[in-house]
Design a protein around this motif. Sequence first.
Motif, short mmCIF file in Angstrom:
data_model
loop_
_atom_site.label_atom_id
_atom_site.label_comp_id
_atom_site.label_asym_id
_atom_site.label_seq_id
_atom_site.Cartn_x
_atom_site.Cartn_y
_atom_site.Cartn_z
N GLN A 1 -19.42 22.04 -34.29
CA GLN A 1 -19.02 21.91 -32.89
C GLN A 1 -18.42 20.53 -32.64
OE1 GLN A 1 -22.18 22.60 -30.12
NE2 GLN A 1 -20.93 22.12 -28.34
N VAL A 2 -17.22 20.51 -32.13
CA VAL A 2 -16.55 19.24 -31.90
C VAL A 2 -17.13 18.57 -30.66
CG1 VAL A 2 -14.37 18.15 -31.29
CG2 VAL A 2 -14.41 19.96 -33.01
N GLN A 3 -17.40 17.30 -30.80
CA GLN A 3 -17.85 16.51 -29.65
C GLN A 3 -16.98 15.27 -29.54
OE1 GLN A 3 -22.17 15.72 -29.91
NE2 GLN A 3 -22.28 16.80 -27.96
N LEU A 4 -16.57 14.96 -28.34
CA LEU A 4 -15.80 13.76 -28.04
C LEU A 4 -16.56 12.99 -26.98
CD1 LEU A 4 -12.25 15.38 -27.73
CD2 LEU A 4 -13.29 14.36 -29.76
N VAL A 5 -16.84 11.73 -27.26
CA VAL A 5 -17.59 10.92 -26.33
C VAL A 5 -16.81 9.64 -26.04
CG1 VAL A 5 -19.74 9.70 -25.88
CG2 VAL A 5 -19.76 11.85 -27.19
N GLU A 6 -16.38 9.50 -24.78
CA GLU A 6 -15.63 8.31 -24.38
C GLU A 6 -16.59 7.21 -23.92
OE1 GLU A 6 -13.15 11.81 -22.56
OE2 GLU A 6 -15.26 11.27 -22.81
N SER A 7 -16.12 5.99 -24.06
CA SER A 7 -16.85 4.84 -23.54
C SER A 7 -15.86 3.71 -23.32
CB SER A 7 -17.96 4.40 -24.50
OG SER A 7 -17.41 4.02 -25.75
N GLY A 8 -16.33 2.68 -22.63
CA GLY A 8 -15.51 1.49 -22.45
C GLY A 8 -14.88 1.32 -21.09
N GLY A 9 -15.06 2.30 -20.22
CA GLY A 9 -14.50 2.16 -18.89
C GLY A 9 -15.25 1.11 -18.08
N GLY A 10 -14.69 0.79 -16.92
CA GLY A 10 -15.34 -0.19 -16.05
C GLY A 10 -14.41 -0.66 -14.97
N LEU A 11 -14.83 -1.75 -14.34
CA LEU A 11 -14.07 -2.36 -13.25
C LEU A 11 -13.40 -3.63 -13.77
CD1 LEU A 11 -13.32 -2.68 -10.23
CD2 LEU A 11 -15.51 -3.87 -9.94
N VAL A 12 -12.12 -3.76 -13.51
CA VAL A 12 -11.37 -4.93 -14.00
C VAL A 12 -10.34 -5.31 -12.95
CG1 VAL A 12 -9.67 -3.53 -15.23
CG2 VAL A 12 -10.12 -5.87 -15.99
N GLN A 13 -10.00 -6.58 -12.90
CA GLN A 13 -8.97 -7.04 -11.97
C GLN A 13 -7.58 -6.72 -12.52
OE1 GLN A 13 -9.72 -11.22 -11.21
NE2 GLN A 13 -10.86 -10.71 -9.34
N ALA A 14 -6.64 -6.61 -11.62
CA ALA A 14 -5.26 -6.39 -12.02
C ALA A 14 -4.83 -7.48 -12.99
CB ALA A 14 -4.35 -6.37 -10.80
N GLY A 15 -4.12 -7.07 -14.04
CA GLY A 15 -3.71 -8.00 -15.07
C GLY A 15 -4.68 -8.10 -16.23
N GLY A 16 -5.86 -7.54 -16.05
CA GLY A 16 -6.88 -7.60 -17.08
C GLY A 16 -6.72 -6.52 -18.14
N SER A 17 -7.71 -6.46 -19.03
CA SER A 17 -7.67 -5.53 -20.16
C SER A 17 -8.98 -4.79 -20.31
CB SER A 17 -7.39 -6.29 -21.47
OG SER A 17 -6.14 -6.95 -21.42
N LEU A 18 -8.89 -3.61 -20.86
CA LEU A 18 -10.05 -2.82 -21.26
C LEU A 18 -9.70 -2.07 -22.54
CD1 LEU A 18 -11.35 -1.08 -17.97
CD2 LEU A 18 -12.56 -2.81 -19.30
#
Length: 124
Positions: A1-18
């Motif tokens: 069974q295929v599972q995909l788990v995302e992570s790394g999202g959040g709140l950032v100011q304009a011009g920033g990176s994630l």
Amino acid sequence: QVQLVESGGGLVQAGGSLRLSCAASGRTFSYFVMGWFRQAPAKEREFVSVIRWSGGTTYYADSVKGRFTISRDNAKNTVYLQMNSLKPEDTAVYYCAARYGYLLAQREEVYDYWGQGTQVTVSS
């Protein structure tokens, strides 16, 4: 069974990176393409980027070209989306998706597997 788990999202100011991660399990992904999509409030889900697992060929939506980079780590079975120079209009839930085959598909309906999504919020 295929599972995909995302992570790394959040709140950032304009011009920033994630950097978003999508950990894939349950199959050998050599013959898959992996896509990133996003859905902003009150909008339809849209294509962001896609990578062919074998060979690493990539494609981007015009709205993110030059700012986002998709990549994969074969050893970790993980796909990444590096997002730089973020804008408020990048605010959305970001989804990872997988599709068997070599076509760098941009239509969400052809993807077979989806993650649960991760929220990205860019403040102005």
